[in-house]
Design an enzyme around this catalytic site. Sequence first.
Site, PDB file in Angstrom:
ATOM      1  N   GLY A 101     -17.531   9.257 -10.946  1.00 34.31           N
ATOM      2  CA  GLY A 101     -16.345   8.767 -11.652  1.00 34.31           C
ATOM      3  C   GLY A 101     -16.746   8.245 -13.014  1.00 34.31           C
ATOM      4  O   GLY A 101     -17.836   8.531 -13.507  1.00 34.31           O
ATOM      5  N   GLU A 487      -6.580  34.878 -15.932  1.00 29.42           N
ATOM      6  CA  GLU A 487      -7.523  34.452 -14.906  1.00 29.42           C
ATOM      7  C   GLU A 487      -8.819  35.289 -14.977  1.00 29.42           C
ATOM      8  O   GLU A 487      -9.920  34.753 -14.864  1.00 29.42           O
ATOM      9  CB  GLU A 487      -6.861  34.568 -13.521  1.00 29.42           C
ATOM     10  CG  GLU A 487      -7.769  34.327 -12.334  1.00 29.42           C
ATOM     11  CD  GLU A 487      -8.535  32.994 -12.374  1.00 29.42           C
ATOM     12  OE1 GLU A 487      -8.225  32.134 -13.197  1.00 29.42           O
ATOM     13  OE2 GLU A 487      -9.487  32.872 -11.583  1.00 29.42           O
ATOM     14  N   GLU A 494     -16.648  31.910 -17.783  1.00 26.88           N
ATOM     15  CA  GLU A 494     -17.315  30.767 -17.148  1.00 26.88           C
ATOM     16  C   GLU A 494     -18.630  31.128 -16.465  1.00 26.88           C
ATOM     17  O   GLU A 494     -19.522  30.303 -16.403  1.00 26.88           O
ATOM     18  CB  GLU A 494     -16.385  30.002 -16.202  1.00 26.88           C
ATOM     19  CG  GLU A 494     -15.983  30.732 -14.954  1.00 26.88           C
ATOM     20  CD  GLU A 494     -15.007  29.942 -14.091  1.00 26.88           C
ATOM     21  OE1 GLU A 494     -15.184  28.739 -13.928  1.00 26.88           O
ATOM     22  OE2 GLU A 494     -14.064  30.571 -13.574  1.00 26.88           O
ATOM     23  N   LYS A 607     -17.635  21.750  -9.857  1.00 26.93           N
ATOM     24  CA  LYS A 607     -16.569  22.302  -9.021  1.00 26.93           C
ATOM     25  C   LYS A 607     -15.278  21.513  -9.099  1.00 26.93           C
ATOM     26  O   LYS A 607     -14.204  22.076  -9.176  1.00 26.93           O
ATOM     27  CB  LYS A 607     -17.058  22.376  -7.570  1.00 26.93           C
ATOM     28  CG  LYS A 607     -16.071  23.007  -6.601  1.00 26.93           C
ATOM     29  CD  LYS A 607     -15.885  24.473  -6.885  1.00 26.93           C
ATOM     30  CE  LYS A 607     -14.869  25.138  -6.001  1.00 26.93           C
ATOM     31  NZ  LYS A 607     -14.398  26.399  -6.599  1.00 26.93           N
TER      32      LYS A 607
HETATM   33  C1  F6R Z   1     -12.340  28.056 -12.587  1.00 25.53           C
HETATM   34  C2  F6R Z   1     -12.030  26.875 -11.825  1.00 25.53           C
HETATM   35  C3  F6R Z   1     -11.330  25.766 -12.510  1.00 25.53           C
HETATM   36  C4  F6R Z   1     -10.390  25.041 -11.525  1.00 25.53           C
HETATM   37  C5  F6R Z   1      -9.803  23.798 -12.179  1.00 25.53           C
HETATM   38  C6  F6R Z   1      -8.835  23.084 -11.266  1.00 25.53           C
HETATM   39  O1  F6R Z   1     -12.946  29.027 -11.808  1.00 25.53           O
HETATM   40  O2  F6R Z   1     -12.351  26.773 -10.666  1.00 25.53           O
HETATM   41  O3  F6R Z   1     -10.641  26.191 -13.628  1.00 25.53           O
HETATM   42  O4  F6R Z   1      -9.388  25.902 -11.128  1.00 25.53           O
HETATM   43  O5  F6R Z   1     -10.847  22.931 -12.534  1.00 25.53           O
HETATM   44  O6  F6R Z   1      -9.461  22.688 -10.093  1.00 25.53           O
HETATM   45  P1  F6R Z   1      -8.643  22.323  -8.801  1.00 25.53           P
HETATM   46  O7  F6R Z   1      -7.961  23.543  -8.328  1.00 25.53           O
HETATM   47  O8  F6R Z   1      -9.660  21.816  -7.836  1.00 25.53           O
HETATM   48  O9  F6R Z   1      -7.656  21.268  -9.226  1.00 25.53           O
END
Ligand code: F6R
Length: 612
Positions: A101, A487, A494, A607
């Site tokens: 955080g 997408e 990335e 992630k």
């Molecule tokens: C790209 C990717 C990110 C997520 C974004 C939102 O491959 O994974 O663009 O989609 O950071 O993440 P969530 O869905 O966990 O809110």
Amino acid sequence: MCGIVGYIGNKKAKPILINGLLRLEYRGYDSAGVATVEKNGINVVKTKGRVAALESVEAIDSLEGSIGIAHTRWATHGKPSDENSHPHTDKNKNFAVVHNGVIENYNELREFLGKNGYTFYSQTDTEVVPNLIDYYYNNDSINDDKKVLRAVVSACNDLHGSFALEIISTYLPEKMIVVRKDSPLVIGKANGENYISSDIPAILSYTKDFYLLEDLEYVVLSRDSAEFYDENLKPINKQVVNIDWNASAAEKDGYDDFMLKEIFEQPKSIRETIGSRLTQDGICSIENLELSKEYLSSLNKIYIVACGTAMHAGLAVKPLFEKLCHIQTEVDIASEFRYRDPLIDEKSLVIFISQSGETADTIAALKLSKSKGAKTLAISNVIGSSITREADYTVYTHAGPEIAVASTKAYTSQVVLMSIVAIYFAEILGIKSDLIPELKKDILALPAKVETALKTADSIKTFAKKVYTEKDVFFLGRGIDYAAVMEASLKLKEISYIHSEAYAAGELKHGTIALIEKGITVVSIMTDSSLTPKTISNLQEVITRGAKTLVVTNQDLGDKVFDNLIKIPETSPLISPILSVIPLQLFAYYISKEKGLDVDKPRNLAKSVTVE
Ligand code: F6R
């Protein structure tokens, strides 16, 4: 965005912590560290670099303790370095802390602690935490068994921002304290031991019984107990939740990378997403989403709010909501939405899509929407994640754990689920449309068609070998295909670090075509026959200027000549991104592999983005 793992039990903590960190590296991977409670006090071993680097630090072999905390970092405050790695301690090593955080007021706290004789050795925001706990501990004249807990609560009361904290202390050598606020943390309960983690998959092989923490619930863990307290130190009763994810779903299962495994898992994940929400007889129902006809008819707007790939899933389903439900639907980037004072009231339904359910901007946008009187619906993949606890309604994608940083199966499951939600709403509203039975049939056929789309892997790989040294790639599409190429372009940039941009094909002539020159690669999707001739003519324009082309289509394009034509199965254009994105996920993957990059852990990314 950092990964946290902890253990308290009767086994040696170090291998469990390292194993957990290896599974959590996708959350951040620029430094790693562990601290264990040893006979001689708290021992900390940490280093810049990945978990593999930590394993080769000599001092790690000396860790014997059965209570420990560990961290893999994604740097926010202070560059990746040994000093900035977690765990952090106070000067006398009475407290060791790992943190995920951001402590927003760390400068003021540093100043305050500095005036009280504390010194800092790192540039991190986290280092204030063990020192602040130490300060409160030393200033508490009551010497009882709650003294450390009181110091932790007092310190947390001073922190602004987000935190998930694991704390060990020489004053409480048989226990560990954990707490979270706006940052994920779960406790896995097993027989005579407790596991702690920022993510369920990292400890899924040890237990399926979890305590899901709410903000500012303080937990005092011993080997065989977990005591929960609120901010006033009143005990809280907490139930165990059983998570029925299969532990092997968090393993590579013979694939080289999680990303490839997750791409190939899509027939299965989509089948799970459909589940019993759409039966073979065409009956559509969504659990825990009882919205009345009166309520849905009263809406003047649906907002879909998310970040990155999840936002692209929103763009893919916007036309479906408008066509089927006849409600104006807007898709917003969460980090923009939360600051643009959007026109939301009780006549707005705001849908949030988030794989992790922990994305800071998406959660903030949700809180804002609720405060303005809108109903909120979360679409998430992670059971019990923060967003699901804030939203009025939650529907899970059930795609299984997604470990690779680049999202693939979560995206397709989000689009599938949202498509079913759109049909469900249309049926509640009593809207009659020929599109509905056709769409239902097409959704049910998706797992088999995704299987077919995956067969394009070899020819995609061949094309990837030809173009992997490119500096720029352009993606073009119209209508629904524009949403899909956005997408596809994100996936490529990335994990391959190739600069890529997605454009609405018709926009090309308004500036971008100036960049097209001999040899450049242009990728396009064409799945909507009403728009295909227009997109073809845009492609002719780039071919004339020497571009190489890759086209993904389910149409018969006659004798049109493209360098690579990838055929995918036909389906309704309204749900075509679920199929058209598949070869382009593979395209990004094979390019990254050709370049010898770490597909699952691309540089600078993590992630789940739990900070703003
Ligand atoms: C790209 C990717 C990110 C997520 C974004 C939102 O491959 O994974 O663009 O989609 O950071 O993440 P969530 O869905 O966990 O809110």
